[in-house]
Design a protein around this motif. Structure first.
Motif, mmCIF file in Angstrom:
data_model
loop_
_atom_site.group_PDB
_atom_site.id
_atom_site.type_symbol
_atom_site.label_atom_id
_atom_site.label_comp_id
_atom_site.label_asym_id
_atom_site.label_seq_id
_atom_site.Cartn_x
_atom_site.Cartn_y
_atom_site.Cartn_z
ATOM 1 N N UNK A 149 0.836 -1.211 0.000
ATOM 2 C CA UNK A 149 0.000 0.000 0.000
ATOM 3 C C UNK A 149 0.870 1.260 0.000
ATOM 4 N N UNK A 150 1.931 1.223 0.798
ATOM 5 C CA UNK A 150 2.818 2.404 0.861
ATOM 6 C C UNK A 150 3.439 2.693 -0.505
ATOM 7 N N UNK A 151 3.836 1.630 -1.196
ATOM 8 C CA UNK A 151 4.450 1.822 -2.520
ATOM 9 C C UNK A 151 3.410 2.392 -3.494
ATOM 10 N N UNK A 152 2.197 1.839 -3.473
ATOM 11 C CA UNK A 152 1.144 2.336 -4.373
ATOM 12 C C UNK A 152 0.844 3.811 -4.069
ATOM 13 N N UNK A 153 0.772 4.153 -2.780
ATOM 14 C CA UNK A 153 0.503 5.559 -2.403
ATOM 15 C C UNK A 153 1.620 6.475 -2.885
ATOM 16 N N UNK A 154 2.851 5.997 -2.701
ATOM 17 C CA UNK A 154 4.011 6.807 -3.111
ATOM 18 C C UNK A 154 3.957 7.080 -4.615
ATOM 19 N N UNK A 155 3.680 6.024 -5.413
ATOM 20 C CA UNK A 155 3.648 6.189 -6.870
ATOM 21 C C UNK A 155 2.533 7.160 -7.269
ATOM 22 N N UNK A 156 1.370 7.006 -6.642
ATOM 23 C CA UNK A 156 0.229 7.873 -6.954
ATOM 24 C C UNK A 156 0.568 9.339 -6.624
ATOM 25 N N UNK A 157 1.181 9.546 -5.457
ATOM 26 C CA UNK A 157 1.508 10.925 -5.048
ATOM 27 C C UNK A 157 2.478 11.554 -6.053
ATOM 28 N N UNK A 158 3.427 10.761 -6.544
ATOM 29 C CA UNK A 158 4.383 11.318 -7.518
ATOM 30 C C UNK A 158 3.662 11.678 -8.821
ATOM 31 N N UNK A 159 2.782 10.761 -9.284
ATOM 32 C CA UNK A 159 2.061 11.022 -10.535
ATOM 33 C C UNK A 159 1.210 12.288 -10.399
ATOM 34 N N UNK A 160 0.621 12.497 -9.223
ATOM 35 C CA UNK A 160 -0.260 13.666 -9.015
ATOM 36 C C UNK A 160 0.493 14.933 -8.619
ATOM 37 N N UNK A 161 1.821 14.869 -8.552
ATOM 38 C CA UNK A 161 2.558 16.038 -8.057
ATOM 39 C C UNK A 161 2.597 17.153 -9.121
ATOM 40 N N UNK A 162 3.109 18.314 -8.731
ATOM 41 C CA UNK A 162 3.138 19.508 -9.571
ATOM 42 C C UNK A 162 3.875 19.255 -10.897
ATOM 43 N N UNK A 163 3.216 19.616 -12.007
ATOM 44 C CA UNK A 163 3.814 19.334 -13.325
ATOM 45 C C UNK A 163 4.372 20.594 -13.986
ATOM 46 N N UNK A 164 4.418 21.707 -13.234
ATOM 47 C CA UNK A 164 4.788 22.964 -13.901
ATOM 48 C C UNK A 164 6.247 22.955 -14.374
ATOM 49 N N UNK A 165 7.111 22.233 -13.686
ATOM 50 C CA UNK A 165 8.496 22.096 -14.157
ATOM 51 C C UNK A 165 8.675 20.655 -14.634
ATOM 52 N N UNK A 166 8.768 20.496 -15.966
ATOM 53 C CA UNK A 166 8.779 19.140 -16.550
ATOM 54 C C UNK A 166 9.960 18.294 -16.078
#
Ligand code: ASP
Length: 455
Positions: A91-108
Motif C-alpha cells: 500500500x505504501x508503494x502504491x501511495x508513493x507512486x500515486x503521489x508522484x504522478x499527481x505532483x506539480x507538473x509545472x516544471x517538466x
C-alpha cells in the motif's frame, strides 16, 4: 567494510531479490547496499525506470497516466507479494507512486525526475522490508535525507563535494543499510537524478564517502571479458585490471560501468569488484589502483565506431607557433571536443565523434581552416572506427606495435591511423567502420594466443 551495489537484473523479481539478500547476509562486511530499480526479467521485458518515464510522459502530455500507473503498481505488488512482505508495504508503494504522478507538473524536468527516482526508492524500501521480515537488522535510508547532494541538472546531475562529508556517518549503523541508487537531492531539496545507469555512480560515491575497503558491483555476468563476448566465443576473462585500463576499455566500448562511476572510488584508491548475482562464488573481476602481477602485455581489446578525422597538412607546420592552438580554437568556437590528435611534422589529424559534425558544420570548419591557417590541404574522412588494445604491460614490452600491425595487415585491414598516448596503456588503430570486428578478432588471436572464433 564493503559497499555492495546491485544492478537492475539482480532485482528484477522476488526470486532475484532473495538471491541479493542471501549474498548480503552471507558476509558481515557487506553493510551498505545500493540498489537499482527492478530491471528486465527476460529479453523483451521493460525496465521499471522505462515504465516510470512512460508514466511521466503520459502525465505531462495527456494529463492522464492511469494505465501506466496501474502497470507500475502491479509490477511492484507482484514482487512484494512473492516476497511475502506485509500488505502495508504494498500500500505504501502504491501511495508513493500515486503521489508522484499527481505532483506539480509545472516544471517538466523536476516532475520527470521525481517519477524516475521512484524505481530505486521503492525497490530499496521493499528490500529493507523483506530483510526485516526475515529477522535481519536492516533499514532503508533516503539519499536526499542522508545528504547525497547533487546539482540541479535534472536527469544528468553531478555530485556536490559536500555530499561526501554528509554520507560519512552511514557507516555508523551496525545493521544493513539499504540505499537507493540513481538519485539525490538538490540544494533546494528537490529530487534530482543522475544520468541513466547512475546507480553505479551512487554506489561509488557512497563507497568513497564511508572509505569502504571494497566496492562490489553485482551484475549478471561472471566477470569482465578481454573482448566483447558477443564477438568471440568464450573469450578470456579478466581477473584484475587497473582503473586506467578500465577507463581505456570503457572509452572504447566496454559498457560495464557508467563512464563517471569510477571517479569517486578512483580518487580514494578503493578497489572495485565486479561479480555475478547469479553465480556469486565466481571470483569476478577486480579493478585496482596498481597491478602487481603483469604477465601479459595486453588485458583487453575493444572497438568503437562513429568517428571521423579532420586531416590537415601544411609545409613547415612544425615551425609555425600557435598553429595547433588556432585549429583547436576553431573547434572550440563550434563547441566540439576532440578525442585524439596524432601528428607528423607537417600534418595532423584531429579525431572527433562523427555525430558532432553535421554537413554544414563540416563546411564551416573546413573553410575557416583553409582561410585562417592557409593550409595546403584539409579534408574530412568519415565512418571510421577506433580499435584499441589496452594493457599496463605494453609499457615494458617491445614489439607490440609490430605484432599488432602485422596481424592487422595479415587480416587484410588498411590502417588509417595509429596512436599511442604517452602513458602507453593503450594503442589505438583507426580502421574503416565495416572492418572493426575483423580487426578486433585479428588482434585477439595475436595477443591472446588462441584461435578465438568469431560468433
Ligand atoms: N534505473 C536507472 C536506469 O535504468 C539507474 C540504474 O539502474 O543504474 O538507468
Amino acid at each position: 567494510m564493503k559497499v555492495a551495489k546491485f544492478g537492475g537484473t539482480s532485482l528484477a523479481s522476488a526470486n532475484q531479490i532473495k538471491k541479493v539478500c542471501s549474498i548480503v547476509t552471507s558476509d558481515p562486511e557487506r553493510r551498505i547496499v545500493i540498489v537499482s530499480a527492478p530491471g528486465k526479467r527476460f529479453k523483451d521485458d521493460v525496465k521499471v525506470t522505462d515504465m516510470l518515464i512512460a508514466c511521466a510522459n503520459a502525465g505531462l502530455e495527456k494529463g492522464n497516466a492511469d494505465s501506466e500507473l496501474q502497470a507500475l503498481v502491479d509490477r511492484f505488488a507482484e514482487i512484494a507479494s512473492e516476497l511475502n512482505v506485509s500488505d502495508r508495504v504494498i500500500e505504501e508503494i502504491a501511495d508513493d507512486l500515486r503521489a508522484r504522478v499527481d505532483s506539480d507538473k509545472s516544471d517538466k524536468g523536476k516532475y520527470m525526475d521525481c517519477l524516475k527516482a521512484a524505481g530505486e526508492d521503492n525497490c530499496a524500501k521493499l528490500v529493507a522490508a523483506y530483510l526485516q521480515s526475515t529477522g535481519v537488522d536492516a533499514r532503508y535510508v533516503n539519499p536526499g535525507e542522508a545528504g547525497l547532494l547533487l546539482n540541479d541538472e535534472y536527469g544528468n546531475a553531478q555530485v556536490l563535494p559536500k555530499a561526501y562529508d554528509n554520507l560519512k556517518s552511514l557507516s555508523d549503523y551496525s545493521g544493513i543499510t539499504i540505499f537507493p541508487g540513481f538519485f539525490g537531492h538538490s540544494l533546494k531539496g528537490d529530487v534530482v537524478t543522475l544520468p541513466r545507469g547512475g546507480s553505479d555512480i551512487s554506489g561509488s560515491i557512497v563507497a568513497a564517502a564511508v572509505n569502504a575497503d571494497l566496492y562490489e558491483n553485482f551484475t549478471d555476468v561472471d566477470n569482465i571479458y578481454s573482448v566483447n563476448p558477443n564477438l568471440i566465443n568464450s573469450p578470456k576473462p579478466i581477473r584484475e585490471l587497473t582503473y586506467r585500463e578500465m577507463r581505456e576499455l570503457s572509452y572504447a566500448g566496454f559498457s560495464v560501468f557508467h563512464e563517471e562511476a569510477l571517479v569517486p572510488v578512483y580518487n580514494r584508491g578503493i578497489p572495485v569488484c565486479v561479480k555475478n548475482t547469479n553465480n556469486p562464488s565466481a571470483p569476478g573481476t577486480t579493478i585496482v589502483p596498481e597491478r602487481s602481477y603483469i604477465k601479459e602485455p595486453v588485458v583487453g581489446i575493444a572497438s568503437h565506431d562513429g568517428f571521423c578525422f579532420i586531416y590537415i597538412s601544411k609545409y613547415l607546420m612544425n615551425r609555425e607557433v600557435g598553429f595547433g592552438r588556432r585549429v583547436l580554437q576553431i573547434l572550440e568556437d563550434e563547441h566540439i571536443s576532440f578525442d585524439h590528435m596524432p601528428s607528423g611534422i607537417d600534418n595532423m589529424s584531429i579525431i572527433i565523434k562523427q555525430n558532432f559534425l553535421d554537413e554544414q558544420m563540416e563546411k564551416r570548419i573546413v573553410e575557416r581552416i583553409k582561410k585562417e591557417l592557409a593550409v595546403d590541404d584539409v579534408s574530412v574522412v568519415r565512418n571510421l572506427a577506433l580499435v584499441v588494445i589496452v594493457g599496463e604491460g605494453m609499457r615494458n614490452t617491445r614489439g607490440i606495435t609490430a605484432r599488432a600491425s602485422t596481424s592487422l595487415a595479415k587480416a587484410g585491414i588498411n590502417l588509417e591511423m595509429i596512436s599511442q598516448g604517452p602513458s602507453e596503456v593503450s594503442m589505438i588503430f583507426g580502421v574503416r567502420a565495416g572492418e572493426s570486428d575483423k580487426a578486433v578478432c585479428a588482434l585477439y588471436n595475436e595477443f591472446f594466443n588462441s584461435q578465438g572464433t568469431r560468433i
